[in-house]
Design a protein around this motif. Sequence first.
Motif, PDB file in Angstrom:
ATOM      1  N   PHE A 193       0.820  -1.204   0.000  1.00  0.00           N
ATOM      2  CA  PHE A 193       0.000   0.000   0.000  1.00  0.00           C
ATOM      3  C   PHE A 193       0.860   1.264   0.000  1.00  0.00           C
ATOM      4  CE2 PHE A 193      -3.416  -2.854   1.614  1.00  0.00           C
ATOM      5  CZ  PHE A 193      -4.346  -2.567   0.628  1.00  0.00           C
ATOM      6  N   ILE A 194       2.005   1.216   0.684  1.00  0.00           N
ATOM      7  CA  ILE A 194       2.925   2.359   0.626  1.00  0.00           C
ATOM      8  C   ILE A 194       3.406   2.570  -0.804  1.00  0.00           C
ATOM      9  CG2 ILE A 194       5.209   3.195   1.327  1.00  0.00           C
ATOM     10  CD1 ILE A 194       4.749   1.884   4.028  1.00  0.00           C
ATOM     11  N   SER A 195       3.796   1.487  -1.480  1.00  0.00           N
ATOM     12  CA  SER A 195       4.250   1.575  -2.869  1.00  0.00           C
ATOM     13  C   SER A 195       3.125   2.023  -3.786  1.00  0.00           C
ATOM     14  CB  SER A 195       4.791   0.218  -3.331  1.00  0.00           C
ATOM     15  OG  SER A 195       5.838  -0.220  -2.506  1.00  0.00           O
ATOM     16  N   PHE A 196       1.913   1.521  -3.528  1.00  0.00           N
ATOM     17  CA  PHE A 196       0.765   1.873  -4.363  1.00  0.00           C
ATOM     18  C   PHE A 196       0.465   3.371  -4.276  1.00  0.00           C
ATOM     19  CE2 PHE A 196      -3.831   2.616  -4.644  1.00  0.00           C
ATOM     20  CZ  PHE A 196      -4.078   2.191  -5.936  1.00  0.00           C
ATOM     21  N   PHE A 197       0.397   3.889  -3.059  1.00  0.00           N
ATOM     22  CA  PHE A 197       0.092   5.313  -2.899  1.00  0.00           C
ATOM     23  C   PHE A 197       1.231   6.195  -3.400  1.00  0.00           C
ATOM     24  CE2 PHE A 197      -2.951   3.664   0.317  1.00  0.00           C
ATOM     25  CZ  PHE A 197      -4.100   4.201  -0.252  1.00  0.00           C
ATOM     26  N   TYR A 198       2.471   5.706  -3.267  1.00  0.00           N
ATOM     27  CA  TYR A 198       3.596   6.452  -3.830  1.00  0.00           C
ATOM     28  C   TYR A 198       3.492   6.496  -5.354  1.00  0.00           C
ATOM     29  CZ  TYR A 198       8.280   7.330  -5.611  1.00  0.00           C
ATOM     30  OH  TYR A 198       9.348   7.830  -6.314  1.00  0.00           O
ATOM     31  N   LEU A 235       0.735   6.179  -7.124  1.00  0.00           N
ATOM     32  CA  LEU A 235      -0.411   7.025  -7.451  1.00  0.00           C
ATOM     33  C   LEU A 235      -0.045   8.502  -7.349  1.00  0.00           C
ATOM     34  CD1 LEU A 235      -3.448   7.029  -8.125  1.00  0.00           C
ATOM     35  CD2 LEU A 235      -3.899   7.052  -5.661  1.00  0.00           C
ATOM     36  N   PHE A 236       0.701   8.852  -6.292  1.00  0.00           N
ATOM     37  CA  PHE A 236       1.143  10.237  -6.130  1.00  0.00           C
ATOM     38  C   PHE A 236       2.043  10.662  -7.286  1.00  0.00           C
ATOM     39  CE2 PHE A 236       4.697  12.920  -4.692  1.00  0.00           C
ATOM     40  CZ  PHE A 236       4.005  14.093  -4.397  1.00  0.00           C
TER      41      PHE A 236
END
Length: 311
Positions: free
Chosen positions: A131-136, A138-139
């Motif tokens: 989830f950290i990688s996903f949101f990074y 996405l950002f």
Amino acid sequence: MTPKKSLWDFISEVQLIVKPHSRHFHILCLIFLYPLSLFLLLSPTIYNLFDYFFIKNSLSLLSPQTINPTFLLCSLFLSFLSNCGIITIIYSVFHFSHGEPVNLSSTIKSIFPSFLPLLATSIVSQLIFFFISFFYGLFFILLIHGAKLFHLTLLPHSSPFIIGFLIVLPIIVVQTYLEVNWILASVIVVVESCWGMEPLRRSATLIKGMKGVALSCIFFYGFSGSIMILNLLYLTRAYDGFTESWFAAVLKWVLILTGSYTQAIIMLSKIAVTTVFYIYCKGNNVETAEEVGKEYVSLPFHDGGKVSQVV
């Protein structure tokens, strides 16, 4: 508090724990870790053999792009062996360090209460990183589209390689940070019988003040294991068992089998060092000083390599 130690101190202590019980640890290594490292090194050969028998020389309905179900089943089985190896080695090192009797039967039995908690904790840690990688990601996508919307140029005159490196670098930093803070999680699951977020939080607490040792442990064993695997994968990458002379084939198999066992020993050493590191961090942690006062505090070795416990 116990005196500060380096990674080499922990490695020396592990050797003094493992050496008197070398047969026990070699058996665990052969049962659980050796198949894992052997399969990893033989994966190019297995793929070549599968391609030879089921794609080139048969009327199989499987297309070249189809995922080999054998690889999937083997991966699940080897993941099972890996977790079993982690549990049994942690259990053995922890109890041997306390001078408690351990046999192969009791070690195998330790798998049952810890396997599912360890698996659940691993899934939780992987989900957090995902989830950290996903949101990074996405950002970063929003940043790129925002720059295009306002006709801005990000990192002008930079090559795609540099841009790719700058994109991946934060992920590597975050992953390393999490690995350092969670390095004791697997030991905590086995020793303290907890799972999920609790071992991750507890590891982050115990590791305070010793993150340099944790980082050096990750880099040392990661570098050693990577060098071993990459060299042997280079050796076996084009081997299919049919196109070489018998002497070359025998030589490669000798190197594969011995290299796989060396890689398994490296894995065993890392798990054992992490266990001893947990014992030290627990004894050195202010919050658990009263609890540890009744337990094992450090692992000073004297008297010809015997473990002397400090209580």
